[in-house]
Design a protein around this motif. Structure first.
Motif, PDB file in Angstrom:
ATOM      1  N   PRO A 156     -13.215  -1.447 -15.866  1.00 34.58           N
ATOM      2  CA  PRO A 156     -13.463  -0.035 -15.537  1.00 34.58           C
ATOM      3  C   PRO A 156     -12.377   0.520 -14.625  1.00 34.58           C
ATOM      4  N   ILE A 157     -11.900   1.683 -14.999  1.00 30.80           N
ATOM      5  CA  ILE A 157     -10.905   2.395 -14.211  1.00 30.80           C
ATOM      6  C   ILE A 157     -11.406   3.823 -14.073  1.00 30.80           C
ATOM      7  N   ALA A 158     -11.355   4.344 -12.895  1.00 31.21           N
ATOM      8  CA  ALA A 158     -11.802   5.714 -12.669  1.00 31.21           C
ATOM      9  C   ALA A 158     -10.587   6.634 -12.550  1.00 31.21           C
ATOM     10  N   ARG A 159     -10.624   7.737 -13.281  1.00 32.77           N
ATOM     11  CA  ARG A 159      -9.586   8.751 -13.199  1.00 32.77           C
ATOM     12  C   ARG A 159     -10.309  10.072 -12.939  1.00 32.77           C
ATOM     13  N   TYR A 160      -9.979  10.696 -11.846  1.00 32.36           N
ATOM     14  CA  TYR A 160     -10.635  11.938 -11.473  1.00 32.36           C
ATOM     15  C   TYR A 160      -9.666  13.102 -11.633  1.00 32.36           C
ATOM     16  N   PHE A 161     -10.219  14.255 -12.026  1.00 28.14           N
ATOM     17  CA  PHE A 161      -9.418  15.459 -12.211  1.00 28.14           C
ATOM     18  C   PHE A 161      -9.944  16.571 -11.302  1.00 28.14           C
ATOM     19  N   ARG A 162      -9.033  17.370 -10.823  1.00 27.31           N
ATOM     20  CA  ARG A 162      -9.379  18.529 -10.028  1.00 27.31           C
ATOM     21  C   ARG A 162      -8.331  19.599 -10.301  1.00 27.31           C
ATOM     22  N   LEU A 163      -8.755  20.746 -10.721  1.00 29.27           N
ATOM     23  CA  LEU A 163      -7.846  21.840 -10.954  1.00 29.27           C
ATOM     24  C   LEU A 163      -7.513  22.474  -9.603  1.00 29.27           C
ATOM     25  N   LEU A 164      -6.228  22.619  -9.307  1.00 33.32           N
ATOM     26  CA  LEU A 164      -5.808  23.201  -8.052  1.00 33.32           C
ATOM     27  C   LEU A 164      -5.673  24.719  -8.203  1.00 33.32           C
ATOM     28  N   ASP A 165      -6.088  25.437  -7.192  1.00 34.79           N
ATOM     29  CA  ASP A 165      -6.038  26.902  -7.242  1.00 34.79           C
ATOM     30  C   ASP A 165      -4.623  27.406  -7.184  1.00 34.79           C
TER      31      ASP A 165
END
Length: 165
Positions: A156-165
């Motif tokens: 298991p590998i976690a990849r997180y995304f967040r759109l920057l303003d």
């Protein structure tokens, strides 16, 4: 009705457009799943035209001198494919770079056969580790099940995304 036999052979240049066409149909629900996980803002930032990008990725994988490609054929036409990279990531590590099966032929063991052909090819070329990656979303669940059934171990590998303003 008698099922047509599925043969697996090496890729030929005249296979390409059929592979691209069925691949886009095969991955449509996968991209829909990724979109539902990421939301429209991030999804469209990453995949403004997923069909064109995926078609390019398939063409590149199938025609690369750094990939060995095998094709599942039924009634004289491609219905599945797998692209393999040798000595990828690490020496003597083979990677299943991309695999796809025509939706009209899914759930018939073709992906499993292509995976086994890929693994046997890696072994015959001196690889001692085989790797394949896939998504953790619901759209990739069939791929995860197929790889686990083929004896692959999940890391298991976690990849997180967040759109920057």
């Amino acid at each position: 009705m008698i099922e047509n036999a599925i043969d697996i052979r090496e890729f030929r240049e005249d296979d390409l457009e059929a592979i691209v066409e069925f691949s886009l149909r095969a991955w449509q629900p996968v991209f829909a799943s990724v979109r539902s996980v990421l939301g429209d803002d991030i999804f469209f930032r990453l995949h403004p035209d997923w069909k064109a990008n995926q078609a390019d990725a398939v063409r590149s994988a199938c025609t690369s001198d750094e990939r060995d490609v095998f094709v599942a054929v039924a009634s004289g036409r491609p219905v599945g494919f797998v692209a393999v990279a040798l000595n990828a990531f690490h020496e003597r590590m083979g990677v299943i770079d991309i695999v796809g099966v025509d939706p009209d032929y899914q759930r018939r063991g073709i992906s499993s056969r292509l995976t086994e052909v890929a693994v046997e090819h890696m072994r015959s070329q001196g690889m001692d580790i085989a790797v394949v990656e896939t998504g953790g979303d619901i759209g990739h669940a069939p791929a995860r099940a197929a790889y686990e059934a083929a004896g692959f171990t999940l890391l298991p590998i976690a990849r997180y995304f967040r759109l920057l303003d």
